[in-house]
Design an enzyme around this catalytic site. Structure first.
Site, PDB file in Angstrom:
ATOM      1  N   ILE A  11       0.829  -1.220   0.000  1.00 35.09           N
ATOM      2  CA  ILE A  11       0.000   0.000   0.000  1.00 35.09           C
ATOM      3  C   ILE A  11       0.859   1.264   0.000  1.00 35.09           C
ATOM      4  O   ILE A  11       0.459   2.287  -0.563  1.00 35.09           O
ATOM      5  CB  ILE A  11      -1.017  -0.011   1.180  1.00 35.09           C
ATOM      6  N   LYS A  88      -5.039   1.937   8.067  1.00 36.86           N
ATOM      7  CA  LYS A  88      -6.060   1.161   8.760  1.00 36.86           C
ATOM      8  C   LYS A  88      -5.612  -0.285   8.900  1.00 36.86           C
ATOM      9  O   LYS A  88      -4.847  -0.747   8.054  1.00 36.86           O
ATOM     10  CB  LYS A  88      -7.418   1.234   8.043  1.00 36.86           C
ATOM     11  N   ASP A 166      -9.621  -7.725   7.686  1.00 33.23           N
ATOM     12  CA  ASP A 166      -8.701  -6.746   7.079  1.00 33.23           C
ATOM     13  C   ASP A 166      -9.442  -5.974   5.978  1.00 33.23           C
ATOM     14  O   ASP A 166      -9.466  -4.741   6.009  1.00 33.23           O
ATOM     15  CB  ASP A 166      -7.425  -7.417   6.555  1.00 33.23           C
TER      16      ASP A 166
HETATM   17  P1  NAP Z   1       2.596  -5.482   3.090  1.00 35.10           P
HETATM   18  O1  NAP Z   1       2.685  -5.440   1.590  1.00 35.10           O
HETATM   19  O2  NAP Z   1       2.905  -6.744   3.806  1.00 35.10           O
HETATM   20  O3  NAP Z   1       3.494  -4.281   3.612  1.00 35.10           O
HETATM   21  C1  NAP Z   1       3.786  -4.072   4.966  1.00 35.10           C
HETATM   22  C2  NAP Z   1       5.245  -3.762   5.043  1.00 35.10           C
HETATM   23  O4  NAP Z   1       5.601  -3.522   6.398  1.00 35.10           O
HETATM   24  C3  NAP Z   1       6.074  -4.949   4.567  1.00 35.10           C
HETATM   25  O5  NAP Z   1       6.616  -4.660   3.298  1.00 35.10           O
HETATM   26  C4  NAP Z   1       7.156  -5.119   5.638  1.00 35.10           C
HETATM   27  O6  NAP Z   1       8.403  -4.996   4.996  1.00 35.10           O
HETATM   28  C5  NAP Z   1       6.944  -3.947   6.566  1.00 35.10           C
HETATM   29  N1  NAP Z   1       7.118  -4.325   7.969  1.00 35.10           N
HETATM   30  C6  NAP Z   1       6.616  -5.395   8.617  1.00 35.10           C
HETATM   31  N2  NAP Z   1       6.997  -5.360   9.901  1.00 35.10           N
HETATM   32  C7  NAP Z   1       7.753  -4.244  10.049  1.00 35.10           C
HETATM   33  C8  NAP Z   1       8.428  -3.654  11.124  1.00 35.10           C
HETATM   34  N3  NAP Z   1       8.422  -4.210  12.334  1.00 35.10           N
HETATM   35  N4  NAP Z   1       9.095  -2.486  10.917  1.00 35.10           N
HETATM   36  C9  NAP Z   1       9.116  -1.918   9.699  1.00 35.10           C
HETATM   37  N5  NAP Z   1       8.491  -2.433   8.633  1.00 35.10           N
HETATM   38  C10 NAP Z   1       7.822  -3.587   8.807  1.00 35.10           C
HETATM   39  O7  NAP Z   1       1.145  -5.052   3.566  1.00 35.10           O
HETATM   40  P2  NAP Z   1       0.165  -3.997   2.893  1.00 35.10           P
HETATM   41  O8  NAP Z   1      -0.781  -4.715   2.015  1.00 35.10           O
HETATM   42  O9  NAP Z   1       0.901  -2.843   2.360  1.00 35.10           O
HETATM   43  O10 NAP Z   1      -0.672  -3.604   4.187  1.00 35.10           O
HETATM   44  C11 NAP Z   1      -0.142  -2.782   5.196  1.00 35.10           C
HETATM   45  C12 NAP Z   1      -1.313  -2.109   5.890  1.00 35.10           C
HETATM   46  O11 NAP Z   1      -2.029  -1.358   4.898  1.00 35.10           O
HETATM   47  C13 NAP Z   1      -2.310  -3.082   6.508  1.00 35.10           C
HETATM   48  O12 NAP Z   1      -2.768  -2.587   7.718  1.00 35.10           O
HETATM   49  C14 NAP Z   1      -3.437  -3.133   5.486  1.00 35.10           C
HETATM   50  O13 NAP Z   1      -4.689  -3.386   6.091  1.00 35.10           O
HETATM   51  C15 NAP Z   1      -3.382  -1.730   4.919  1.00 35.10           C
HETATM   52  N6  NAP Z   1      -3.936  -1.628   3.567  1.00 35.10           N
HETATM   53  C16 NAP Z   1      -3.541  -2.483   2.569  1.00 35.10           C
HETATM   54  C17 NAP Z   1      -4.130  -2.387   1.308  1.00 35.10           C
HETATM   55  C18 NAP Z   1      -3.736  -3.288   0.165  1.00 35.10           C
HETATM   56  O14 NAP Z   1      -4.391  -3.243  -0.893  1.00 35.10           O
HETATM   57  N7  NAP Z   1      -2.710  -4.092   0.255  1.00 35.10           N
HETATM   58  C19 NAP Z   1      -5.108  -1.426   1.062  1.00 35.10           C
HETATM   59  C20 NAP Z   1      -5.429  -0.534   2.065  1.00 35.10           C
HETATM   60  C21 NAP Z   1      -4.844  -0.645   3.318  1.00 35.10           C
HETATM   61  P3  NAP Z   1       9.651  -5.829   5.530  1.00 35.10           P
HETATM   62  O15 NAP Z   1       9.223  -7.259   5.568  1.00 35.10           O
HETATM   63  O16 NAP Z   1      10.722  -5.487   4.553  1.00 35.10           O
HETATM   64  O17 NAP Z   1       9.898  -5.251   6.895  1.00 35.10           O
END
Ligand code: NAP
Length: 308
Positions: A11, A88, A166
């Site tokens: 995101i 969120k 989620d």
């Molecule tokens: P994601 O692709 O898994 O990204 C989360 C990132 O956080 C990962 O790349 C990870 O990178 C990093 N991370 C994990 N633990 C960490 C830590 N302790 N310190 C620093 N970085 C850390 O997930 P996402 O889909 O972007 O979702 C993230 C949030 O956005 C969620 O709450 C989700 O509900 C929300 N969201 C997502 C979407 C969607 O379409 N995907 C849409 C709206 C909202 P590393 O492994 O390199 O640390």
């Protein structure tokens, strides 16, 4: 505003970076991901502590990690005097987000708990149409394919990962915004795959003093062949309102109603700039409370194992 993004994943790249650029007034000066993923030309760090001690003269952070690690990161950023935007859901418990709000107030910085689906322009139009009405029927249907929307994201199945809530919490964020009265959960059934700690599907019954019937919500991650993200409302005076595609399209009595506004994430970054200018936090816990209550009253049903 000199800003960093902590938790650089899907995101952050898809929405946060382009939206900051579109709105203007933001300078992305750092990113954090444990694997060092980020934006070319912008310094990247492998922990938020490293970012905070890098002397970047930051004003703000956007925290887009999975929710389970957000509290400790946000707490340190607030303590460092940074305005803090949370993706969120803002945390995994109500208590930790309430504590962040208290800490932000004590430190004199802005805390913004964002609910991106609420920023779809037609959602504001739906709020206007439903204001002061009594609801006769209301349903949420939120079905999508988890393999398409969360490929390889193991955290969504872990405790604090929210499972199907989620995406489901996006529906609850819209519902709580447009509903012309308080909403609460009467009962819920949560479907847990035998090998997972979070539900893959859920059925909720909601109630409201502004409704003359029970209200339903259905979330399902086992749906292939195109997603359905629809909210339908019917009022006692005969109005029929449908929000489709996650709140991005509105129909009232069969006629399309256009919304006005810059779109979900640009609207979030416009609001964040206004909040910072006014030194005012915006903390909305209602969607998280509805989700927590679904887990509190929910019956747990175990179903067959699910593998990505
Ligand atoms: P994601 O692709 O898994 O990204 C989360 C990132 O956080 C990962 O790349 C990870 O990178 C990093 N991370 C994990 N633990 C960490 C830590 N302790 N310190 C620093 N970085 C850390 O997930 P996402 O889909 O972007 O979702 C993230 C949030 O956005 C969620 O709450 C989700 O509900 C929300 N969201 C997502 C979407 C969607 O379409 N995907 C849409 C709206 C909202 P590393 O492994 O390199 O640390």
């Amino acid at each position: 505003m000199r800003i960093a993004i902590i938790g650089f994943g899907k995101i952050a790249g898809d929405q946060h970076v382009p939206s900051m650029a579109k709105v203007g007034g933001y300078e992305l000066v750092g990113t954090v991901s444990r694997q060092g993923v980020g934006v070319e030309g912008v310094p990247s760090f492998t922990s938020h502590s490293e970012l905070l001690s890098a002397g970047l003269d930051l004003d703000a952070v956007a925290i887009t990690t999975p929710p389970s690690v957000r509290y400790a990161i946000a707490r340190d950023c607030i303590e460092a005097g940074l305005h803090t935007l949370l993706e969120k859901p803002p945390g995994v418990t109500l208590g930790e987000v309430e504590e962040l709000a208290r800490a932000a107030e004590a430190k004199g910085v802005v805390l913004f708990t964002t609910w991106h689906a609420q920023h779809n322009p037609p959602v504001a139009a739906a709020v206007e149409r439903l204001r002061g009405k009594t609801i006769k029927a209301f349903s949420i249907v939120w079905r999508e394919d988890v393999r398409k929307w969360h490929p390889g994201q193991l955290w969504i199945w872990e405790p604090g990962g929210f499972g199907v809530f989620d995406p489901g919490i996006n529906a609850l964020s819209i519902a709580s915004r447009i509903f012309p009265g308080a909403l609460f959960v009467r009962d819920a059934e949560l479907f847990f795959p035998a090998n997972r700690a979070q539900p893959i599907a859920a059925k909720l019954t909601l109630e409201s003093p502004a409704a003359v019937a029970q209200l339903s919500a259905e979330f399902d991650w086992r749906h292939s062949g195109g997603e359905e993200w629809t909210i339908r409302a019917e009022t006692t005076d005969g109005m029929k309102l449908v929000l489709r595609d996650g709140g991005s399209k509105l129909e009232v009595d069969g006629e399309a109603v256009p919304g006005t506004g810059p779109g979900e994430y640009p609207s979030i970054y416009e609001e964040f700039a206004e909040l910072v200018a006014q030194k005012r936090s915006h903390v909305d816990l209602t969607p998280l409370r509805l989700t927590a209550d679904a887990f509190l009253v929910g019956r747990r049903t175990q179903i067959e194992a699910f593998d990505d």
